[in-house]
Design an enzyme around this catalytic site. Structure first.
Site, mmCIF file in Angstrom:
data_model
loop_
_atom_site.group_PDB
_atom_site.id
_atom_site.type_symbol
_atom_site.label_atom_id
_atom_site.label_comp_id
_atom_site.label_asym_id
_atom_site.label_seq_id
_atom_site.Cartn_x
_atom_site.Cartn_y
_atom_site.Cartn_z
ATOM 1 N N LYS A 13 0.815 -1.214 0.000
ATOM 2 C CA LYS A 13 0.000 0.000 0.000
ATOM 3 C C LYS A 13 0.850 1.267 0.000
ATOM 4 C CE LYS A 13 -2.203 -0.950 3.737
ATOM 5 N NZ LYS A 13 -1.473 -2.187 4.036
ATOM 6 N N ARG A 88 -10.011 2.325 9.221
ATOM 7 C CA ARG A 88 -9.755 0.929 9.583
ATOM 8 C C ARG A 88 -10.908 0.296 10.350
ATOM 9 N NH1 ARG A 88 -3.889 -0.763 9.815
ATOM 10 N NH2 ARG A 88 -2.783 0.983 8.916
ATOM 11 N N ARG A 127 11.016 -8.628 4.928
ATOM 12 C CA ARG A 127 11.169 -7.222 5.312
ATOM 13 C C ARG A 127 11.668 -7.103 6.752
ATOM 14 N NH1 ARG A 127 6.022 -3.344 4.957
ATOM 15 N NH2 ARG A 127 5.537 -4.244 6.982
ATOM 16 N N ARG A 133 13.683 -6.019 12.162
ATOM 17 C CA ARG A 133 12.496 -5.970 13.023
ATOM 18 C C ARG A 133 12.347 -7.302 13.741
ATOM 19 N NH1 ARG A 133 7.686 -3.172 9.468
ATOM 20 N NH2 ARG A 133 8.824 -1.346 8.776
ATOM 21 N N ARG A 144 -1.460 -10.304 12.768
ATOM 22 C CA ARG A 144 -1.783 -9.022 12.127
ATOM 23 C C ARG A 144 -2.671 -9.238 10.905
ATOM 24 N NH1 ARG A 144 3.626 -6.488 10.651
ATOM 25 N NH2 ARG A 144 2.303 -4.952 9.620
#
Length: 193
Positions: A13, A88, A127, A133, A144
């Site tokens: 996105k 959201r 990623r 991360r 998620r």
């Protein structure tokens, strides 16, 4: 052009928002960017949002809605915008509807980027590794995606009922996905002056 860009984590996105907004000559507005800007500027809303984020909590709808309303009131949004990451929740949809009604405008389109969940897990794990991360583990990523699916399905259905939702395959190169999006938004070439 007034657009929403929706899609699961890892669907691209943010990358697509920048490209599509540039093509239409409108600002790409990310709620994450709005939060960071308000926190950095120590605005009243930023201080409030920071307190929630620092505690690991979601920023409440009323704070998020107020920040988005402030951003949409800025001069660069007069002729359009692309929202990424908002709304959201059903409550945020209702608030966005009210904001747009006060301005006498409507959404032109809601683009839903769709992608296979296993591919998204792979992308997000990659990623996480590339960006260090450590908290983005496979169970966290899968959770998620579950939360996204539970929260977004009703929103997508609502926009489908309004006749403004278009679904686009989010897998492929950045350029391929951008062209798919442009094909459904503007079948004719867009010239930005």
């Amino acid at each position: 052009m007034r657009l929403l860009l929706m899609g699961p984590p890892g669907a691209g996105k943010g990358t697509q928002a920048t490209t599509i907004a540039a093509r239409f000559g409108v600002p790409a507005i990310s709620t994450g960017d709005i939060f960071r800007a308000n926190v950095a500027q120590r605005t009243e809303l930023g201080v409030l949002a920071d307190a929630y984020m620092s505690a690991g909590d979601y920023v409440p709808d009323e704070v998020t809605n107020a920040m988005v309303a402030d951003r949409l009131a800025e001069a660069d949004c007069a002729d359009g915008f692309l929202l990424d990451g908002y709304p959201r929740t059903p409550q945020q949809v209702a608030e966005l509807d009210a904001m747009l009604e006060r301005c006498g405008v409507e959404l032109d389109s809601v683009v839903l980027l769709e992608a296979d969940s296993e591919e998204l897990v792979r992308r997000l794990l990659l990623r996480a590794q590339e960006q260090g991360r450590a908290d983005d583990t496979e169970p966290v990523i899968r959770r998620r995606l579950e939360v996204y699916a539970a929260e977004t399905e009703p929103l997508a259905a609502a926009y489908l009922d309004r006749g403004v939702l278009v679904s686009v395959d989010g897998l492929g190169s950045i350029e391929e996905v951008a062209e798919r999006i442009m094909a459904v938004l503007a079948p004719e070439p867009v010239v930005v002056e």
